[in-house]
Every structure is written in C-alpha cells, then in structure tokens.
Design a protein around this motif. Structure first.
Motif, PDB file in Angstrom:
ATOM      1  N   PRO A   1      10.551  21.825  -7.579  1.00 35.35           N
ATOM      2  CA  PRO A   1       9.525  20.794  -7.771  1.00 35.35           C
ATOM      3  C   PRO A   1       8.348  21.311  -8.611  1.00 35.35           C
ATOM      4  CG  PRO A   1      10.071  21.062  -5.435  1.00 35.35           C
ATOM      5  CD  PRO A   1      10.748  22.176  -6.167  1.00 35.35           C
TER       6      PRO A   1
ATOM      7  N   TYR B   1       8.595  15.092  -6.468  1.00 38.16           N
ATOM      8  CA  TYR B   1       8.911  16.480  -6.112  1.00 38.16           C
ATOM      9  C   TYR B   1      10.411  16.681  -5.931  1.00 38.16           C
ATOM     10  CZ  TYR B   1       3.977  17.137  -5.309  1.00 38.16           C
ATOM     11  OH  TYR B   1       2.634  17.201  -5.481  1.00 38.16           O
TER      12      TYR B   1
ATOM     13  N   ILE C   1       0.869  -1.177   0.000  1.00 35.09           N
ATOM     14  CA  ILE C   1       0.000   0.000   0.000  1.00 35.09           C
ATOM     15  C   ILE C   1       0.904   1.225   0.000  1.00 35.09           C
ATOM     16  CG2 ILE C   1      -1.928   1.152   1.150  1.00 35.09           C
ATOM     17  CD1 ILE C   1      -2.265  -1.692   2.581  1.00 35.09           C
ATOM     18  N   GLY C   2       0.862   1.958  -1.110  1.00 41.23           N
ATOM     19  CA  GLY C   2       1.730   3.121  -1.288  1.00 41.23           C
ATOM     20  C   GLY C   2       2.788   2.846  -2.347  1.00 41.23           C
TER      21      GLY C   2
ATOM     22  N   SER D   1      -1.774   2.397  -5.018  1.00 41.32           N
ATOM     23  CA  SER D   1      -1.289   3.717  -4.598  1.00 41.32           C
ATOM     24  C   SER D   1      -2.247   4.832  -4.987  1.00 41.32           C
ATOM     25  CB  SER D   1       0.094   3.996  -5.186  1.00 41.32           C
ATOM     26  OG  SER D   1       0.667   5.100  -4.527  1.00 41.32           O
ATOM     27  N   GLU D   2      -2.505   5.648  -4.013  1.00 37.19           N
ATOM     28  CA  GLU D   2      -3.398   6.778  -4.231  1.00 37.19           C
ATOM     29  C   GLU D   2      -2.731   7.830  -5.126  1.00 37.19           C
ATOM     30  OE1 GLU D   2      -4.864   8.038  -0.502  1.00 37.19           O
ATOM     31  OE2 GLU D   2      -6.563   9.081  -1.404  1.00 37.19           O
TER      32      GLU D   2
ATOM     33  N   ARG E   1       8.787   6.450   4.878  1.00 37.86           N
ATOM     34  CA  ARG E   1       8.495   7.615   5.707  1.00 37.86           C
ATOM     35  C   ARG E   1       7.537   7.305   6.855  1.00 37.86           C
ATOM     36  NH1 ARG E   1       9.617  10.555   8.439  1.00 37.86           N
ATOM     37  NH2 ARG E   1       9.289  12.788   8.540  1.00 37.86           N
TER      38      ARG E   1
ATOM     39  N   SER F   1      14.668  15.986  -6.567  1.00 37.29           N
ATOM     40  CA  SER F   1      15.577  16.052  -7.717  1.00 37.29           C
ATOM     41  C   SER F   1      15.926  14.662  -8.237  1.00 37.29           C
ATOM     42  CB  SER F   1      16.863  16.741  -7.271  1.00 37.29           C
ATOM     43  OG  SER F   1      17.423  15.990  -6.196  1.00 37.29           O
TER      44      SER F   1
ATOM     45  N   ALA G   1       1.397   9.680  -6.495  1.00 35.59           N
ATOM     46  CA  ALA G   1       2.726   9.325  -7.012  1.00 35.59           C
ATOM     47  C   ALA G   1       3.815   9.327  -5.943  1.00 35.59           C
ATOM     48  CB  ALA G   1       3.106  10.287  -8.122  1.00 35.59           C
ATOM     49  N   GLY G   2       3.603  10.030  -4.850  1.00 37.96           N
ATOM     50  CA  GLY G   2       4.632  10.046  -3.807  1.00 37.96           C
ATOM     51  C   GLY G   2       5.596  11.204  -3.959  1.00 37.96           C
TER      52      GLY G   2
ATOM     53  N   GLY H   1      16.478  11.087   3.613  1.00 37.07           N
ATOM     54  CA  GLY H   1      15.115  10.812   3.131  1.00 37.07           C
ATOM     55  C   GLY H   1      15.069   9.637   2.171  1.00 37.07           C
ATOM     56  N   GLY H   2      15.858   9.719   1.106  1.00 38.84           N
ATOM     57  CA  GLY H   2      15.858   8.638   0.120  1.00 38.84           C
ATOM     58  C   GLY H   2      16.461   7.366   0.682  1.00 38.84           C
TER      59      GLY H   2
ATOM     60  N   LEU I   1       8.813   5.775  -3.342  1.00 39.33           N
ATOM     61  CA  LEU I   1      10.111   5.108  -3.448  1.00 39.33           C
ATOM     62  C   LEU I   1      10.138   3.792  -2.649  1.00 39.33           C
ATOM     63  CD1 LEU I   1      13.111   5.112  -4.276  1.00 39.33           C
ATOM     64  CD2 LEU I   1      13.574   6.590  -2.315  1.00 39.33           C
TER      65      LEU I   1
ATOM     66  N   ALA J   1       3.438   1.329   3.070  1.00 41.20           N
ATOM     67  CA  ALA J   1       4.447   2.331   2.660  1.00 41.20           C
ATOM     68  C   ALA J   1       3.718   3.602   2.254  1.00 41.20           C
ATOM     69  CB  ALA J   1       5.289   1.781   1.510  1.00 41.20           C
ATOM     70  N   THR J   2       2.882   4.083   3.178  1.00 44.67           N
ATOM     71  CA  THR J   2       1.968   5.175   2.840  1.00 44.67           C
ATOM     72  C   THR J   2       2.537   6.568   3.114  1.00 44.67           C
ATOM     73  OG1 THR J   2       0.881   4.624   4.938  1.00 44.67           O
ATOM     74  CG2 THR J   2      -0.199   3.879   2.938  1.00 44.67           C
TER      75      THR J   2
HETATM   76  C1  LIG Z   1      10.350  18.354  -2.148  1.00 46.59           C
HETATM   77  C2  LIG Z   1      11.098  17.152  -1.661  1.00 46.59           C
HETATM   78  C3  LIG Z   1      12.456  17.034  -1.953  1.00 46.59           C
HETATM   79  C4  LIG Z   1      13.174  15.937  -1.508  1.00 46.59           C
HETATM   80  N1  LIG Z   1      14.502  15.844  -1.806  1.00 46.59           N
HETATM   81  C5  LIG Z   1      15.199  14.765  -1.431  1.00 46.59           C
HETATM   82  C6  LIG Z   1      16.574  14.627  -1.776  1.00 46.59           C
HETATM   83  O1  LIG Z   1      17.160  15.469  -2.435  1.00 46.59           O
HETATM   84  N2  LIG Z   1      17.236  13.517  -1.345  1.00 46.59           N
HETATM   85  C7  LIG Z   1      16.614  12.538  -0.621  1.00 46.59           C
HETATM   86  O2  LIG Z   1      17.265  11.535  -0.287  1.00 46.59           O
HETATM   87  N3  LIG Z   1      15.329  12.642  -0.281  1.00 46.59           N
HETATM   88  C8  LIG Z   1      14.608  13.723  -0.659  1.00 46.59           C
HETATM   89  N4  LIG Z   1      13.292  13.843  -0.309  1.00 46.59           N
HETATM   90  C9  LIG Z   1      12.704  12.796   0.548  1.00 46.59           C
HETATM   91  C10 LIG Z   1      12.364  11.531  -0.210  1.00 46.59           C
HETATM   92  O3  LIG Z   1      11.912  11.877  -1.493  1.00 46.59           O
HETATM   93  C11 LIG Z   1      11.287  10.779   0.570  1.00 46.59           C
HETATM   94  O4  LIG Z   1      11.801  10.457   1.855  1.00 46.59           O
HETATM   95  C12 LIG Z   1      10.864   9.488  -0.081  1.00 46.59           C
HETATM   96  O5  LIG Z   1      10.594   9.668  -1.452  1.00 46.59           O
HETATM   97  C13 LIG Z   1       9.628   8.988   0.634  1.00 46.59           C
HETATM   98  O6  LIG Z   1       9.189   7.813   0.007  1.00 46.59           O
HETATM   99  P1  LIG Z   1       8.060   6.917   0.660  1.00 46.59           P
HETATM  100  O7  LIG Z   1       7.762   5.861  -0.330  1.00 46.59           O
HETATM  101  O8  LIG Z   1       8.445   6.520   2.033  1.00 46.59           O
HETATM  102  O9  LIG Z   1       6.786   7.893   0.828  1.00 46.59           O
HETATM  103  P2  LIG Z   1       5.958   8.704  -0.263  1.00 46.59           P
HETATM  104  O10 LIG Z   1       6.800   9.128  -1.375  1.00 46.59           O
HETATM  105  O11 LIG Z   1       5.222   9.765   0.489  1.00 46.59           O
HETATM  106  O12 LIG Z   1       4.918   7.651  -0.823  1.00 46.59           O
HETATM  107  C14 LIG Z   1       3.765   7.279  -0.131  1.00 46.59           C
HETATM  108  C15 LIG Z   1       2.742   6.806  -1.123  1.00 46.59           C
HETATM  109  O13 LIG Z   1       1.626   6.239  -0.420  1.00 46.59           O
HETATM  110  C16 LIG Z   1       0.427   6.638  -1.055  1.00 46.59           C
HETATM  111  N5  LIG Z   1      -0.676   6.472  -0.102  1.00 46.59           N
HETATM  112  C17 LIG Z   1      -0.887   7.139   1.074  1.00 46.59           C
HETATM  113  N6  LIG Z   1      -2.015   6.654   1.659  1.00 46.59           N
HETATM  114  C18 LIG Z   1      -2.494   5.684   0.849  1.00 46.59           C
HETATM  115  C19 LIG Z   1      -3.636   4.793   0.907  1.00 46.59           C
HETATM  116  N7  LIG Z   1      -4.507   4.837   1.914  1.00 46.59           N
HETATM  117  N8  LIG Z   1      -3.830   3.924  -0.102  1.00 46.59           N
HETATM  118  C20 LIG Z   1      -2.955   3.856  -1.154  1.00 46.59           C
HETATM  119  N9  LIG Z   1      -1.872   4.673  -1.256  1.00 46.59           N
HETATM  120  C21 LIG Z   1      -1.657   5.556  -0.277  1.00 46.59           C
HETATM  121  C22 LIG Z   1       0.716   8.077  -1.456  1.00 46.59           C
HETATM  122  O14 LIG Z   1      -0.180   8.520  -2.443  1.00 46.59           O
HETATM  123  C23 LIG Z   1       2.156   7.943  -1.967  1.00 46.59           C
HETATM  124  O15 LIG Z   1       2.178   7.556  -3.296  1.00 46.59           O
HETATM  125  C24 LIG Z   1      12.532  14.919  -0.742  1.00 46.59           C
HETATM  126  C25 LIG Z   1      11.173  15.024  -0.463  1.00 46.59           C
HETATM  127  C26 LIG Z   1      10.455  16.123  -0.903  1.00 46.59           C
HETATM  128  C27 LIG Z   1       8.998  16.207  -0.568  1.00 46.59           C
END
Ligand SMILES: Cc1cc2nc3c(=O)[nH]c(=O)nc-3n(C[C@H](O)[C@H](O)[C@H](O)COP(=O)(O)OP(=O)(O)OC[C@H]3O[C@@H](n4cnc5c(N)ncnc54)[C@H](O)[C@@H]3O)c2cc1C
Length: 396
Positions: free
Chosen positions: A234, A39, A7-8, A31-32, A368, A41, A34-35, A381-382, A11, A295-296
């Motif tokens: 972004p 946004y 779920i999610g 996934s709801e 996250r 780089s 794109a995550g 973050g990544g 990345l 992974a939401t």
């Molecule tokens: C502007 C910006 C710049 C960044 N720059 C950097 C950088 O330079 N270097 C770096 O390392 N990191 C960077 N980060 C951080 C990094 O991008 C994030 O930590 C990482 O992408 C988070 O990934 P994730 O999969 O954990 O969460 P997310 O990317 O938030 O993905 C969560 C997903 O879950 C989905 N979701 C939520 N609830 C539900 C549900 N109920 N059902 C189905 N889907 C759902 C959401 O729609 C989303 O697609 C940046 C972040 C931002 C916002």
C-alpha cells in the motif's frame, strides 16, 4: 433537498451512491478521506458466503443470499475487467511473490496460467520501492518448482533523475508512468527485450495496473507471452484505479461528491435524520436529505473512535456492539475488536443492540461500520462493503 446523503466515500459509500443514482435518485456523497480501498490491491474477497451466512449476526446473514450475488453481478457489470464468481477463488500475487486468492480480481492479476509455465521472467524495475526481487524469486521457486525463474532488471530514462539522487520510485509512480503516452511506448520497448527461451514463458510485472486502461491492455495483448501484474504494498495502484473508476462512475450518473470534508454532526427530528452538518471555511453548512447512509468505515475509516475507556460511533453516538473481550494475543489471529460496529435490521437500519429497536427510520448502515465480522479472518472485506453498499443504494 437531496433524495439521499451518503456519509463516507469508500467502497460501500460509492457503490451505494452509484446504485441509487442509477435508480434516478439525487445523491450527495460527503467524504472526509478516500477510504481503505486505496490501500488495497483492488482484489475483492467475499469469503465463504454460505458459512458466513450461517452465523446469526454476520452482515451477510442480515440480507438475502441473492442480494450478495446481485451486488457481485452489479459490480462486474459496471467493471467487466473484474472477473470471478461467488464461491470460487482465483490466484493472484502478493508483493512478495507468494500466491494468494480472492473472488473478484482484475483480469490482469490472474495468475492461473502459471500452473502450466516452465519459465517465469520476473521484471525488476530499477529503484522500485519495496520490491525485493531475491525474496520473490525464492517464493516463486517454492510455489512453482517446475519453473526456472529469471530476473530481468531494466531501467527507464523517465526516472533517471530519481535514480541519480537515490530516490526510490513507488509502485504507484511506476503504474502512473506506464499509463502515460511515453510510458506506453517505453513499456513496449521493455517487453520487446524479453527473450523467449521456452514456449511456456510467463512474465511477472510489478508496478503495472492495466485495469481501466485500453492502451495498456493492447500492449500486453501483443506480447508473445502472458504478462501477469503483481500487486504492490500500500498504497496500491490497483486499489487506486478502482477507487477512481467508482468516483467517475458516480459522477457520470449525476451524483455529487464533496471530498475532503467530514460531516461533523447530523441534525435529528425524532426518529429521522434531517441534515448533515459540514464545516466549510470555518462556517457550518447544512445539507438536507430524505434519507441517509452511514458508510464511515468503522475503526480504520474514522466512523468509530476508540479510547482507553470506550468505543464510540463518531457522528450520532449510535450504540455499538462491543465484544466483551477486546483483543487476543495472537497477532494475526481473530481479533474480537474487529467485530465492533453497529447492529442493523434486514433493511440495514441501525438497531439498539439490547432491544433490537430500530433507531432511525431513514438511516442505513453499510460496509465496515456493520457489527459482527472480521474482514481478515472472515476474508470478506470487499464482499461485505460491496454488497451492503449496493443494498443500501437499492433501498435509498
Ligand atoms: C491495507 C488493506 C488491504 C485490504 N485488502 C483487501 C483485499 O485484498 N480484499 C478485500 O476484499 N478487502 C481488502 N481490504 C478491506 C476492504 O478494502 C475494506 O473492507 C473496504 O474497502 C471498506 O470499505 P468501506 O467503504 O466500508 O470503509 P472505508 O473504506 O473505511 O471508507 C469509509 C469512508 O468514510 C469516511 N468518513 C469517516 N468518517 C467520516 C465523516 N464523519 N464524514 C465524512 N466521511 C467520513 C472516510 O474518510 C472513508 O473515506 C483491505 C483493507 C486494507 C486497509
């Protein structure tokens, strides 16, 4: 029944899906949106892994150190264009022309060559949104005092109609154009116009993202000077390209992706998750699986809802770690609320923050959503999303 439902599809979810599919699992990602990758780089920060692992509750401390390295290696094997090593940073450019660092970056963004440059040519595409050539030039002159900085304005016919009505062209739109057939020919023409007044000339190019495009890389390999891509504000082409490549890889391994639909709830049976319930055309549809990955994406991704009264995990109502002090007054400093998330065991299964009891045997948490870290001040973050996603996919 699916082997796993993730779920999610940010990345963490996509990497988990790729790894699990590669291991022969039948995986569905729901996934709801794109995550947050779209946004960013596309450059990935891992932070100071040794120091972060010494913090008892940090996500890196949950998993073995070799898992972090394995996640990084895995990513680079998937996408050889992304270069870098754990524990060492590389320089790339912010959209304002100041250098920043990251651990893994697309090779086209690597700005190391500027150390030895004598002249920087800053390409200035006409009408590009959020592109401030004078500020960039000033920052470049501060950071590279040995260099002459020249601005090279250019205009391309493809956007004439936009310029005529004063519509700005975003970095994403320029990047998309350069990837097209006519764009590649135009890029050659534009670069051919840059004159070399000294042999240590380096060209800095905003709105260009060559990762995953062999034709673009070929054009740049033929220029008599190195060309460095600048990241943009972004949404960013670098992040988008990586996001699309991850999706493509997942699908090519037989994974299925249900985009634009949020999971509304999860059906449970004692300490196991059973079905993800999605609303499709107003009707609930249930998808059953042996295992689940959550992974939401925390507060930004939608996985945690914050109101004036409380912070709540949106799907299962999982208990969260919530810091006693929510914010600090320093805007860009460490913010305690960033540490809000789900506590997990060494298998990434959610635990009760009080008793540490595992709450669901067949659920893992990645990215996250995990508690006890701040992607900005920990600068990882990544790194956390990639490595925890990879590990969750390995365990699924
Ligand atoms: C502007 C910006 C710049 C960044 N720059 C950097 C950088 O330079 N270097 C770096 O390392 N990191 C960077 N980060 C951080 C990094 O991008 C994030 O930590 C990482 O992408 C988070 O990934 P994730 O999969 O954990 O969460 P997310 O990317 O938030 O993905 C969560 C997903 O879950 C989905 N979701 C939520 N609830 C539900 C549900 N109920 N059902 C189905 N889907 C759902 C959401 O729609 C989303 O697609 C940046 C972040 C931002 C916002």
């Amino acid at each position: 029944m699916w082997d796993g439902i993730i779920i999610g599809g940010g990345l963490a979810g996509l990497i988990a899906g790729i790894r699990a599919s590669e291991r022969g699992k039948h995986v569905l990602i729901i996934s709801e949106g794109a995550g947050s990758l779209t946004y960013s780089s596309g450059a990935l920060n891992f932070g100071d892994v040794v120091q972060l692992r010494s913090r008892e509750n940090h996500p890196y401390a949950l998993i073995e150190e070799n898992v972090i390295q394995a996640g990084m290696d895995y990513f680079q094997k998937l996408f050889p264009d992304y270069q870098g090593v754990c524990g060492r940073t590389q320089t790339l450019f912010t959209p304002l022309g100041s250098p920043r660092t990251a651990n893994i970056i697309p090779s086209g963004q690597n700005a190391a060559v500027l150390q030895d440059a004598k002249r920087i040519v800053l390409m200035a595409p006409e009408g590009m949104k959020d592109f401030f050539s004078k500020i960039i030039k000033t920052n470049l002159k501060i950071c590279y005092p040995q260099c002459i900085v020249d601005i090279y304005p250019f205009r391309i016919s493809a956007f004439e109609a936009w310029h005529a009505i004063g519509k700005p062209v975003t970095g994403m739109e320029y990047a998309r154009y350069w990837q097209s057939g006519p764009g590649i020919a135009e890029l050659k023409r534009v670069l051919a116009g840059v004159t070399i007044t000294c042999s240590e000339t380096v060209v800095l190019f905003p709105g260009l993202a060559t990762a995953f495009s062999e034709p673009l890389k070929e054009v740049l390999s033929e220029t008599p000077f190195p060309v460095i891509e600048m990241t943009s504000f972004p949404p960013s082409a670098g992040g988008h390209n990586l996001y699309n490549a991850l999706k493509q890889k997942f699908k090519s391994l037989g994974g299925e992706l249900l985009m634009g639909t949020g999971v509304q709830r999860i059906e449970l049976q004692e300490k196991e998750c059973r079905k993800a319930i999605v609303s499709s055309k107003g009707r609930p549809t249930a998808f059953a699986a042996h295992s689940f990955i959550l992974a939401t994406g925390g507060i930004l991704g939608g996985g945690i809802e914050v109101t004036a009264e409380a912070a709540q995990e949106t799907l299962l109502g999982l208990p969260l770690y919530v810091p006693a002090e929510w914010t600090k007054s320093e805007f860009l400093g460490e913010q305690p609320y960033a540490h809000t998330g789900i506590e997990a065991d060494s298998d990434l299964r959610p635990v009760d923050p009080g008793t540490k009891e595992v709450l669901f045997e067949n659920l893992r948490v990645a990215g996250r959503m995990l508690a006890h870290w701040d992607p900005w001040t920990d600068n990882c973050g990544g790194g956390v999303s990639l490595t925890s996603g990879w590990y969750a996919g390995e365990k699924l």
